[in-house]
Design a protein around this motif. Structure first.
Motif, mmCIF file in Angstrom:
data_model
loop_
_atom_site.group_PDB
_atom_site.id
_atom_site.type_symbol
_atom_site.label_atom_id
_atom_site.label_comp_id
_atom_site.label_asym_id
_atom_site.label_seq_id
_atom_site.Cartn_x
_atom_site.Cartn_y
_atom_site.Cartn_z
ATOM 1 N N THR A 76 52.996 -8.588 90.278
ATOM 2 C CA THR A 76 52.794 -7.427 90.918
ATOM 3 C C THR A 76 51.824 -6.421 90.815
ATOM 4 O O THR A 76 51.271 -5.642 91.517
ATOM 5 C CB THR A 76 54.109 -6.358 91.251
ATOM 6 N N ILE A 77 51.144 -6.573 89.373
ATOM 7 C CA ILE A 77 49.971 -5.782 89.174
ATOM 8 C C ILE A 77 48.630 -6.477 89.069
ATOM 9 O O ILE A 77 47.621 -6.093 88.741
ATOM 10 C CB ILE A 77 50.296 -5.159 87.484
ATOM 11 N N GLY A 78 48.680 -7.732 89.609
ATOM 12 C CA GLY A 78 47.493 -8.547 90.100
ATOM 13 C C GLY A 78 47.156 -9.357 88.672
ATOM 14 O O GLY A 78 45.742 -9.691 88.708
ATOM 15 N N THR A 79 47.776 -9.620 87.647
ATOM 16 C CA THR A 79 47.292 -10.403 86.838
ATOM 17 C C THR A 79 48.160 -11.770 86.756
ATOM 18 O O THR A 79 49.159 -11.980 87.432
ATOM 19 C CB THR A 79 47.351 -9.886 85.494
ATOM 20 N N GLY A 80 47.606 -12.678 85.903
ATOM 21 C CA GLY A 80 48.445 -14.102 85.908
ATOM 22 C C GLY A 80 50.034 -13.482 85.479
ATOM 23 O O GLY A 80 50.190 -13.010 84.432
ATOM 24 N N HIS A 81 50.956 -14.142 86.150
ATOM 25 C CA HIS A 81 52.520 -13.698 85.467
ATOM 26 C C HIS A 81 52.478 -14.556 84.255
ATOM 27 O O HIS A 81 52.278 -15.573 84.054
ATOM 28 C CB HIS A 81 53.215 -14.285 86.810
ATOM 29 N N GLY A 82 53.261 -13.937 83.334
ATOM 30 C CA GLY A 82 53.495 -14.472 81.923
ATOM 31 C C GLY A 82 54.590 -15.665 82.251
ATOM 32 O O GLY A 82 54.124 -16.581 81.304
ATOM 33 N N GLY A 83 55.347 -15.681 83.317
ATOM 34 C CA GLY A 83 56.305 -17.000 83.491
ATOM 35 C C GLY A 83 55.288 -18.104 83.975
ATOM 36 O O GLY A 83 55.476 -19.243 83.606
ATOM 37 N N PHE A 84 54.266 -17.947 84.660
ATOM 38 C CA PHE A 84 53.231 -18.887 85.316
ATOM 39 C C PHE A 84 52.382 -19.397 83.761
ATOM 40 O O PHE A 84 52.340 -20.626 83.703
ATOM 41 C CB PHE A 84 52.429 -18.284 86.134
ATOM 42 N N LEU A 85 52.046 -18.487 83.169
ATOM 43 C CA LEU A 85 51.204 -18.828 81.966
ATOM 44 C C LEU A 85 52.201 -19.695 81.011
ATOM 45 O O LEU A 85 51.651 -20.704 80.361
ATOM 46 C CB LEU A 85 50.505 -17.793 81.157
#
Length: 169
Positions: A76-85
């Motif tokens: 929601t803050i516009g960066t790659g989600h930690g779960g995705f990485l």
């Protein structure tokens, strides 16, 4: 009682792909299995398809995945989600271990330690995740790797341990 999605055609298709990959991963040598995905003879997993991730390189003990930043990968803050990485790293590291496996053996993650260094953004370019085997034993393996942006900057790194699963048909 039917589950929420089991009567939907998409659920049935995803389940069929997952089942095919499960059978193939258990019956092929790991490197052959991964190279079949790269060549298109086998599909990427439904998860990687949904996330826009592609397996692009598989050699003994090293695997590389690639993606271009897409909306479903962002928080929601516009960066790659930690779960995705973390998913990218878990997959790349797990596939690197799989690349050394004989037919009938696959691996499951027992722990994953991720360190986030820089945010993935829409300007990150082609993002790649590389996994490398550090230890390969009869029942356990350890791998390490990183996610890099298009300019080579490390976005995240990880180490993971894996446990061997033996398939019985």
């Amino acid at each position: 009682m039917p589950t929420l999605h089991e009567n939907q055609p998409q659920y049935t298709e995803v389940n069929a792909v997952s089942e095919r990959l499960r059978r193939e991963s258990g019956s092929r040598q790991g490197l052959d299995f991964l190279r079949a995905i790269i060549s298109g003879d086998l599909p990427e997993s439904p998860l990687l398809q949904a996330l826009g991730v592609h397996t692009v390189q598989a050699d003994e003990g090293i695997v590389r995945l690639e993606t271009v930043p897409q909306s479903q990968q962002f928080n929601t803050i516009g960066t790659g989600h930690g779960g995705f990485l973390s998913t990218l790293l878990d997959t790349a590291l797990g596939f690197s271990v799989e690349s050394l496996s004989p037919a009938g053996t696959t691996w499951t993650t027992t722990d994953l330690h991720v360190r986030f260094r820089r945010p993935m953004t829409v300007d990150s370019g082609v993002v790649s995740a590389v996994g490398r085997v550090e230890h390969y034993g009869r029942s356990t393996a350890i791998a390490a790797g990183e996610v890099r942006d298009g300019s080579g900057q490390i976005l995240a790194s990880a180490t993971a341990s894996f446990f061997a699963l033996r398939h019985q048909e």
